[in-house]
Design an enzyme around this catalytic site. Sequence first.
Site, PDB file in Angstrom:
ATOM      1  N   TYR A   1       0.808  -1.234   0.000  1.00 36.94           N
ATOM      2  CA  TYR A   1       0.000   0.000   0.000  1.00 36.94           C
ATOM      3  C   TYR A   1       0.840   1.283   0.000  1.00 36.94           C
ATOM      4  CZ  TYR A   1      -0.221  -0.366   5.269  1.00 36.94           C
ATOM      5  OH  TYR A   1       0.021  -0.464   6.608  1.00 36.94           O
ATOM      6  N   GLU A   2       0.144   2.371  -0.193  1.00 36.57           N
ATOM      7  CA  GLU A   2       0.790   3.696  -0.325  1.00 36.57           C
ATOM      8  C   GLU A   2       1.735   3.709  -1.527  1.00 36.57           C
ATOM      9  OE1 GLU A   2      -0.825   5.681   1.884  1.00 36.57           O
ATOM     10  OE2 GLU A   2       0.124   7.147   0.561  1.00 36.57           O
TER      11      GLU A   2
END
Lengths: 598, 598
Positions: A440-441
């Site tokens: 993620y990110e």
Amino acid sequence: MADYTPPFRDIAFTLDHVIPLDELTKLAAYEAIDRDSVFGVLEEFGRLMADVWAPTNAVGDHEGSRVEGDEVVTATGFKEAYQAYAEAGWGAVPFDEAYGGGGFPWIVGIVMQEMLNSANMALAMAPLLTQGAIDAILHHGSEEQKEKYLLKMVSAEWTGSMNLTEPDAGSDVGALRTKAVKQDDGTYRISGQKIFITFGEHSFTDNIVHLVLARTPDAPAGTKGISLFIVPKFLVNDDGSLGERNDVHIVSVEHKMGIKASPTCVLAYGDNSDGAIGYLIGEENAGMRYMFTMMNNARLGVGVEGLGLAERSYQHALGYAKERKQGYAPGAARGEKSFIVEHPDVRRMLLTMKAYTESMRLLAYKVAEQIDVARHGADEPTRTEAQEMVDLLIPLAKSFCTDLAETVTSTGIQIHGGMGFIEETGVAQYYRDTKITQIYEGTNGIQAMDLVGRKMPMRAGGVHQDQVDRMKATVAELSGAGEDLAVIHRELSAAIAALEDATGWLLSEGLADPVQALSAATPFQRLYATTVAGWLMAVQGLAAKRIIDAGGADADLAAVKLVTARFFAEHLLPQVHGLVAPVKAGKADLFALTADQL
Amino acid sequence: MADYTPPFRDIAFTLDHVIPLDELTKLAAYEAIDRDSVFGVLEEFGRLMADVWAPTNAVGDHEGSRVEGDEVVTATGFKEAYQAYAEAGWGAVPFDEAYGGGGFPWIVGIVMQEMLNSANMALAMAPLLTQGAIDAILHHGSEEQKEKYLLKMVSAEWTGSMNLTEPDAGSDVGALRTKAVKQDDGTYRISGQKIFITFGEHSFTDNIVHLVLARTPDAPAGTKGISLFIVPKFLVNDDGSLGERNDVHIVSVEHKMGIKASPTCVLAYGDNSDGAIGYLIGEENAGMRYMFTMMNNARLGVGVEGLGLAERSYQHALGYAKERKQGYAPGAARGEKSFIVEHPDVRRMLLTMKAYTESMRLLAYKVAEQIDVARHGADEPTRTEAQEMVDLLIPLAKSFCTDLAETVTSTGIQIHGGMGFIEETGVAQYYRDTKITQIYEGTNGIQAMDLVGRKMPMRAGGVHQDQVDRMKATVAELSGAGEDLAVIHRELSAAIAALEDATGWLLSEGLADPVQALSAATPFQRLYATTVAGWLMAVQGLAAKRIIDAGGADADLAAVKLVTARFFAEHLLPQVHGLVAPVKAGKADLFALTADQL
């Protein structure tokens, strides 16, 4: 056994000698801050983490979270742990005093993030996502929005959530379809559904401030047509009191491999009305630009998740290795079983975990230091150079800290042998929790694209060259600094040469054909990040040597830090030499086959 | 989506061109076997795996197994899947016809093991542990024991289990304390408790034949005082019918990170009597020696677990990459989203998974081929050379296939992005299942100790030198074999040079000081294994080139195999250059600190 002890000695050594805090506290913006106030904060905060948060970690993994009616039920002790954090005002520490913050440097906030994640990464996501939302409103919200939402978020009375992803819009955020229709009163009606909303629903606080990306009816396609909205769970009256329940509701939470206690929510907007009420932040169609503002902090935050998990995994494995007896290590007295910490290969595993964890800490803290300098440095050139360094190092820090956290937490299981595979032992959780940080990110592949596509070309390669020059200055310092550092000198020089070799190829081939650069991106990123980590460990080694030579108070600890620096140079840094050929291999083999031939 | 398709084309290419089956079937022992009979078996077996076993994999992960009273309840469909396997007689295929086996080469059994593990590793452990027990009785049991137990185990009517580990005797088996007291009738009474007994209890079959390591009252300390016993769940009467229930009972099953459906049992012997009834295999105090007999097969079997998981993970990720659209790949038509398989970094991940999986297959099959030659080769020197090669390659195959399976299954999650972290997607299970393969049957650290401590010294380094010579012969073949193979030639030569460099250090320093060898063991093992894998991929590349040049029936597939061979050489094999320095670093930094300084 699964206790967590905040690594204050390591943190202090780093901030005292390697990434000097006193350089930051000299800046005008931090004139009220000194070493004592920082460590006062850190030690008190560390107690909360060790005593209240850490014991909830395994409980959360076991219980997870679940939907009941319109609510999410979190694990036993989570609400109390969050509230203890909020009531003490810990969320405010690194924020601007103008909005109720403590005015501490960002690096202090990053040290706290390390501890939050070591103690309980799943729960840490509630305050960390709130920080992202704070960032967005702070930089792009109106004064009224700051007044209404920001103060309560800085104080941690309310949490924030980030609502970006949709089933067909993940890495490609520009594909999102959630609708926002403007009303005569200036508000918007938001309708659609989002997935992967961390702490999108919970009962820790009276209100949740959702930041939602959506598209107005006539918006351009792709990322240029995305707007950012505040969609509070409860509307907020002008006097600050809570009004009506907004039409944003929990649909379900995901069943995940790790961070099970963090509710990963599907949220629906406007299912029971003509739309949830949303308030535009800034201007229409500028949402992606606003997202970029908070991206560096968020990506560094994810890197720090890797650091936090690595540290706790190391503590756990070291504790086991010092109390578990098995077999006879070399030199053991006849008939006396050895603690496994004495076996050479267990030593090698522990030092690998320790050296990687230290290098992650250096990398994360270095970026945080530069974030502070970029904000508050003495003059414009200093601030600009710092910001450039942050921009360059962010993909390296995010990918290195999360990829190597996988290695560290896997090794933590390995040291436990068969017991590591049993869930009750507790070390498997760190490994399962870690995996999401690579995703993620911005997946680590996307970090690599950012590195080769946006960061390497900055100032026509000048930003990169500045970093190489910094590293070469350290090589010069190492030269002739004594036998203790000779190996570090040799290996860091060789690593920088490998980086320059790969960079030469990347800049010539990659400029001519972006597909070459994209094909080489991931091995190049690992090569670069490992070299930078090796550089920072070399800086640690130099600092340690100075302290040892001076016979100062920290000489005992410095002796340890010198060994981990040398271990990194000899055992881990040489991996760069396996990465030059993959970079230069480029696109040829990747596209020699059609998809159907794979 | 989570379907499994047996990779017959890859298997056939390997057995037809790289590790030629027809060389084996020429041997007298296999005169009744030919290519058609082998592929007939494999294809029918593959259908059972794809249609019946594979669909139970996720179910098993979800349901796990649990104790109810004196029984273990396994997951839905498991008993039926096992019985379909047993009734078709699949367990017997690679065993001696004299004991009801099919008389096929061991390599055919290994191909079947690959499919078993791809389909459902947790369930596969029931027949695979049985094979270990068969091995022990076959080589060391009395004719009466073979008559009574072996036939039913070969036919899979009964399963076998291996009972070695105790809480304080894991890697150090010699520390075990389970007691065996001889009775006047020649039987023994076994009492104690064992842990980590795979399929130690289940209801698939009427009986379970436990092989138990225990210690007689006057036995010498350590591994020299261990005896091996048959402890059947139900005693077997002389007419073959089942008699009394023996006093061996399930205590509990473990709660594990992976292979959740495989019951990992704690078993108690003699809790309700003066001991469970056990029958000595061979002689007292020879148990460890008997264990060594089956160790090579068992360790290869665990390597094949890694291969099986890697293959399934690859199929799953490839399927997703070909159906998931996200963003625009280079060269995509304007406005048309790309399948992610077209993104360079996704390509790189897929080719990494594919090349590693192929190299694991080559390594595992090569060892299996040599096991067959060691048993049935035409003459004694041939058999001896083959056995030496098996002994050398076993730690490499076990560690490489399991360590890289972690990389492959992790990459399989990564390709899925956030969806990979959601359990329902199914790819997280492969990753969780994989981790145990690095640990059991001798941790990979213990494999490395075996390599440097027992295998490298074989014939004063002559066995190792033979392997280097084999690889250099391939380099010679590659030389001037054309532009398509130039990269493979370059990288394999460089890898062998790195191996020789590291070996030179190991043989001089390691002979002088075993702690040096033990400290260097793990990086040396990875260096050696990667080189051997690169060698086998080079052999594949050469075979592919010959087929392409000849324009044969397999030319299309050969073109693919050439690309994966080249990819391995350019992208994966160069990692060896990061491992020489860690080998040569030796013990110095590992023991520069005390345990308390860590």
